[in-house]
Scaffold this active site. Structure first.
Site, PDB file in Angstrom:
ATOM      1  CG  LEU A  95      -1.743   1.273   1.459  1.00 17.51           C
ATOM      2  CD1 LEU A  95      -2.636   1.592   0.272  1.00 17.51           C
ATOM      3  CD2 LEU A  95      -2.570   1.135   2.743  1.00 17.51           C
TER       4      LEU A  95
ATOM      5  CG  ASP B 187      11.789  -0.018  14.562  1.00 15.05           C
ATOM      6  OD1 ASP B 187      10.569  -0.262  14.594  1.00 15.05           O
ATOM      7  OD2 ASP B 187      12.607  -0.600  15.290  1.00 15.05           O
TER       8      ASP B 187
ATOM      9  CE1 TYR C 244       5.402 -10.353  12.926  1.00 14.86           C
ATOM     10  CE2 TYR C 244       3.213 -11.084  12.300  1.00 14.86           C
ATOM     11  CZ  TYR C 244       4.501 -11.369  12.703  1.00 14.86           C
ATOM     12  OH  TYR C 244       4.887 -12.678  12.879  1.00 14.86           O
ATOM     13  CB  THR C 245       0.701  -7.988   6.836  1.00 16.90           C
ATOM     14  OG1 THR C 245       1.922  -8.144   6.086  1.00 16.90           O
ATOM     15  CG2 THR C 245       0.381  -6.507   6.994  1.00 16.90           C
TER      16      THR C 245
ATOM     17  CE1 TYR D  92      -2.366  -8.044  10.404  1.00 14.46           C
ATOM     18  CE2 TYR D  92      -4.551  -8.822   9.763  1.00 14.46           C
ATOM     19  CZ  TYR D  92      -3.515  -7.923   9.623  1.00 14.46           C
ATOM     20  OH  TYR D  92      -3.621  -6.884   8.723  1.00 14.46           O
TER      21      TYR D  92
ATOM     22  CE  LYS E 122      -3.660  -3.478  11.251  1.00 15.13           C
ATOM     23  NZ  LYS E 122      -2.665  -2.435  10.827  1.00 15.13           N
TER      24      LYS E 122
END
Length: 310
Positions: free
Chosen positions: A15, A42, A75-76, A139, A143
């Site tokens: 993205l 970072d 983190y995906t 995950y 999120k």
């Protein structure tokens, strides 16, 4: 659009690459749009984040424009997070918290990109932003924690949830289907998970539009919004559409169930996100997913196929 300066953490990702391209196209001045990758910024390092956001604020003040951060860093690795939720939490909760703190300190607006995985996936209609959350994966939990951190810590923050993202950069479902089409006679693809395939080109344009509205003093009242391409499909239907775009026989793709292909992380059975709130705030609705896929192939066929460009 009112003048704007942009910082896009995660700017080298799927993205982020389109956000950087779209942002530069809208802003015009490349010096006011920065998209550092994780090696450059970072987001879990508070000092680095504060330095970057302070620099954005200073550049914007000098140029007489409004500074906005669009966070595309995340983190995906959905399955890996099941075994290492702590690492996912550092990036998906602690990182956004650092950004929110810095944005509050330096009077900078923040757009934070989130996911359909914050919902349980058992709905029978598109999820509205205010619907109860209930993530079923590590995950999704990380999120959701990131969303809450951003909204709690930064009064000028907006969360934008999206889903089933694919783009010209990075790895994604579309590229996987193209690769498998070339190496297998037939494919079985899950047909009992429903969502909204979303092209990063359209999503990026929507996020830049939102940033411009905020910069112009026309910020949305709702602080959580959904932005996906319109309509819905199963992964099976999505795969067949990819085959159609590359001229392959769609009949080579057959449906299967989630149970046929167990994964470490549970997937939402239904994760269509409603765009009603997005449109209600006067933002441009994204085009239907099938139309977007055709445009993506027309404009980025070589990148989607993994072929050299240029």
């Amino acid at each position: 659009m009112t003048g704007i300066a942009l910082l896009i953490p995660g700017g080298r990702g799927q993205l982020g690459t389109d956000l950087l391209r779209c942002g530069r196209g809208v802003v015009g001045d490349g010096d006011l749009v920065h998209g550092p990758g994780s090696a450059e910024l970072d987001i879990t390092d508070a000092d680095s984040v504060d330095t970057a956001v302070a620099g954005l604020a200073a550049s914007a003040a000098e140029a007489g424009v409004r500074p906005v951060v669009i966070n595309a860093a995340a983190y995906t690795a959905v399955d890996a997070a099941e075994a290492d939720e702590a690492s996912a939490m550092r990036v998906n909760r602690d990182g956004p918290a650092r950004l929110a703190d810095a944005c509050t300190t330096h009077d900078v607006a923040l757009m934070h990109v989130s996911t359909d995985y914050v919902f349980p996936g058992d709905a029978d209609r598109p999820y509205e932003p205010a619907d109860p959350t209930g993530p079923r994966s590590a995950y999704g939990r990380t999120k959701l924690a990131g969303e809450r951190a951003v909204l709690d810590r930064c009064p000028q923050a907006w969360v934008v949830r999206t889903a089933w993202v694919y783009g010209a950069a990075g790895g994604n479902f579309v590229k996987t289907m193209i690769r498998l089409e070339a190496s297998r006679d037939t494919l079985s693809v899950v047909a009992d998970q429903i969502g909204s395939p979303t092209w990063t080109g359209d999503l990026a344009a929507g996020l830049i539009e939102l940033a411009g509205r905020v910069a112009a003093g026309q910020a949305p009242v709702r602080r959580v919004l959904h932005c996906t391409n319109a309509g819905q499909a199963s992964w099976f239907e999505f795969a067949r559409a990819v085959f159609a775009e590359i001229g392959a026989d769609e009949a080579r793709v057959s449906p299967c169930t989630t149970a046929d292909f167990p994964r470490p992380a549970p997937r939402p059975a239904y994760s269509v996100l409603s765009g009603n709130a997005w449109a209600g705030e006067g933002l441009t609705p994204l085009r239907p997913w099938r139309e977007a896929l055709a445009v993506a192939f027309r404009e980025h066929r070589d990148e989607l196929r993994g072929e050299p460009v240029g």
